[in-house]
Design a protein around this motif. Structure first.
Motif, short mmCIF file in Angstrom:
data_model
loop_
_atom_site.label_atom_id
_atom_site.label_comp_id
_atom_site.label_asym_id
_atom_site.label_seq_id
_atom_site.Cartn_x
_atom_site.Cartn_y
_atom_site.Cartn_z
N ASN A 43 35.11 29.23 37.48
CA ASN A 43 34.99 30.66 37.73
C ASN A 43 34.56 31.33 36.43
O ASN A 43 35.01 30.95 35.35
CB ASN A 43 36.34 31.20 38.21
CG ASN A 43 36.28 32.65 38.62
OD1 ASN A 43 36.06 33.52 37.80
ND2 ASN A 43 36.49 32.90 39.89
N GLY A 91 34.96 34.57 35.62
CA GLY A 91 35.68 35.80 35.33
C GLY A 91 36.25 35.81 33.92
O GLY A 91 36.52 34.75 33.34
N PHE A 92 36.45 37.01 33.38
CA PHE A 92 36.94 37.14 32.00
C PHE A 92 38.32 36.51 31.85
O PHE A 92 38.60 35.82 30.89
CB PHE A 92 36.98 38.62 31.61
CG PHE A 92 37.38 38.85 30.19
CD1 PHE A 92 36.51 38.59 29.15
CD2 PHE A 92 38.65 39.31 29.88
CE1 PHE A 92 36.88 38.78 27.83
CE2 PHE A 92 39.04 39.50 28.56
CZ PHE A 92 38.15 39.24 27.54
N TYR A 93 39.21 36.77 32.82
CA TYR A 93 40.57 36.23 32.75
C TYR A 93 40.72 34.91 33.52
O TYR A 93 41.76 34.29 33.46
CB TYR A 93 41.57 37.24 33.31
CG TYR A 93 41.63 38.51 32.50
CD1 TYR A 93 42.22 38.53 31.24
CD2 TYR A 93 41.07 39.69 32.98
CE1 TYR A 93 42.25 39.69 30.48
CE2 TYR A 93 41.10 40.85 32.24
CZ TYR A 93 41.70 40.85 30.98
OH TYR A 93 41.73 42.00 30.23
N THR A 94 39.70 34.52 34.25
CA THR A 94 39.82 33.33 35.11
C THR A 94 38.84 32.24 34.71
O THR A 94 38.55 31.36 35.51
CB THR A 94 39.58 33.74 36.58
OG1 THR A 94 38.32 34.42 36.68
CG2 THR A 94 40.68 34.62 37.10
N GLN A 95 38.32 32.30 33.50
CA GLN A 95 37.37 31.28 33.07
C GLN A 95 37.99 29.89 33.18
O GLN A 95 39.17 29.71 32.88
CB GLN A 95 36.95 31.52 31.62
CG GLN A 95 36.03 32.68 31.47
CD GLN A 95 35.67 32.93 30.01
OE1 GLN A 95 36.06 32.16 29.15
NE2 GLN A 95 34.93 33.98 29.76
N SER A 125 33.29 46.46 38.35
CA SER A 125 34.37 45.97 37.49
C SER A 125 33.95 44.69 36.77
O SER A 125 32.91 44.10 37.09
CB SER A 125 35.63 45.70 38.32
OG SER A 125 35.41 44.61 39.19
N GLU A 126 34.77 44.25 35.80
CA GLU A 126 34.49 42.99 35.10
C GLU A 126 34.47 41.83 36.09
O GLU A 126 33.65 40.93 36.00
CB GLU A 126 35.54 42.73 34.01
CG GLU A 126 35.38 43.60 32.80
CD GLU A 126 36.39 43.28 31.71
OE1 GLU A 126 37.19 42.33 31.88
OE2 GLU A 126 36.38 43.98 30.69
N GLU A 127 35.43 41.87 37.05
CA GLU A 127 35.51 40.80 38.06
C GLU A 127 34.27 40.82 38.94
O GLU A 127 33.71 39.79 39.29
CB GLU A 127 36.78 40.99 38.91
CG GLU A 127 37.37 39.73 39.44
CD GLU A 127 37.72 38.72 38.35
OE1 GLU A 127 37.40 37.53 38.56
OE2 GLU A 127 38.29 39.09 37.32
N TYR A 161 39.22 33.61 45.26
CA TYR A 161 39.55 35.00 45.57
C TYR A 161 40.22 35.14 46.94
O TYR A 161 40.62 36.23 47.32
CB TYR A 161 38.29 35.87 45.54
CG TYR A 161 37.71 36.01 44.15
CD1 TYR A 161 38.22 36.93 43.24
CD2 TYR A 161 36.65 35.21 43.73
CE1 TYR A 161 37.71 37.05 41.96
CE2 TYR A 161 36.12 35.32 42.46
CZ TYR A 161 36.65 36.24 41.58
OH TYR A 161 36.14 36.36 40.32
#
Length: 196
Positions: A91, A93-97, A121-123, A148
């Motif tokens: 993934n 995503g910024f927090y889900t890398q 958004s970032e997501e 998700y």
């Protein structure tokens, strides 16, 4: 013989007390039968109560009954089931890398139950990048990402299809001609080794 006859005689006289089976409740709880009938015994939820079953159509058209727990993501359920590592990608995503994700096709009947992601958004930016860089021309109107989708009772019985990805963009050693199966499973190596 004489012992059996004596036992029959004693039972007929009701001299032998009938032992009732023990019922266990809380340590300090004392219930009588009347109270139990009113409220019934306490019911503790089990793992079975939290199971969600999804039918997954793999890239070869084979149906799989995948079971996951409510609250788990569909991606986690697919990994635990043992789908090939080539079905997954990190993934973005910024927090889900580096969290493994998968491209799936969700039926239109269930589309309203999927979470909305703000495209600004970032997501939302991460989702756009994954569609652009990984899914590319395999994107459809019903495309979604498995990380998700949170399993819940409302998704029980849903059928999803695994959507193709362009794995050679991420994994040059997985550059194969349309075959999306490999012997390697997501749990065979630590995620860092797979995506590092």
């Amino acid at each position: 013989m004489a012992l059996r006859a004596l036992g029959r005689q004693l039972r007929s006289l009701n001299l032998i007390p009938v032992v009732q089976p023990r019922r266990f409740f809380g340590a300090s709880a004392h219930h009588d039968d009347e109270h139990e009938e009113e409220h019934g015994p306490a019911q503790t939820p089990t793992v079975f109560d939290k199971l969600v079953e999804i039918t997954v159509v793999d890239m070869n058209g084979v149906l799989h009954k995948v079971r996951g727990l409510a609250g788990q993501t569909l991606a986690q359920a697919l990994i635990e089931y043992g789908f090939p590592a080539t079905y997954f990608f990190p993934n973005m995503g910024f927090y889900t890398q580096h969290i493994p994700d998968a491209h799936v096709y969700v039926p239109k009947d269930y589309w309203g139950k999927m979470p909305n992601i703000d495209p600004e958004s970032e997501e939302g930016g991460a989702v756009k990048r994954m569609f652009r860089d990984i899914v590319q021309d395999y994107q459809r109107d019903t495309s979604y990402f498995a990380s998700y989708i949170t399993l819940g009772p409302e998704l029980n019985g849903m059928t999803v299809g695994i959507g193709p990805i362009k794995p050679w963009i991420l994994h040059s050693d997985w550059a194969f001609a349309g075959v999306h199966d490999s012997k390697a499973k997501q749990f065979d190596k630590p995620t860092v080794e797979i995506w590092g």
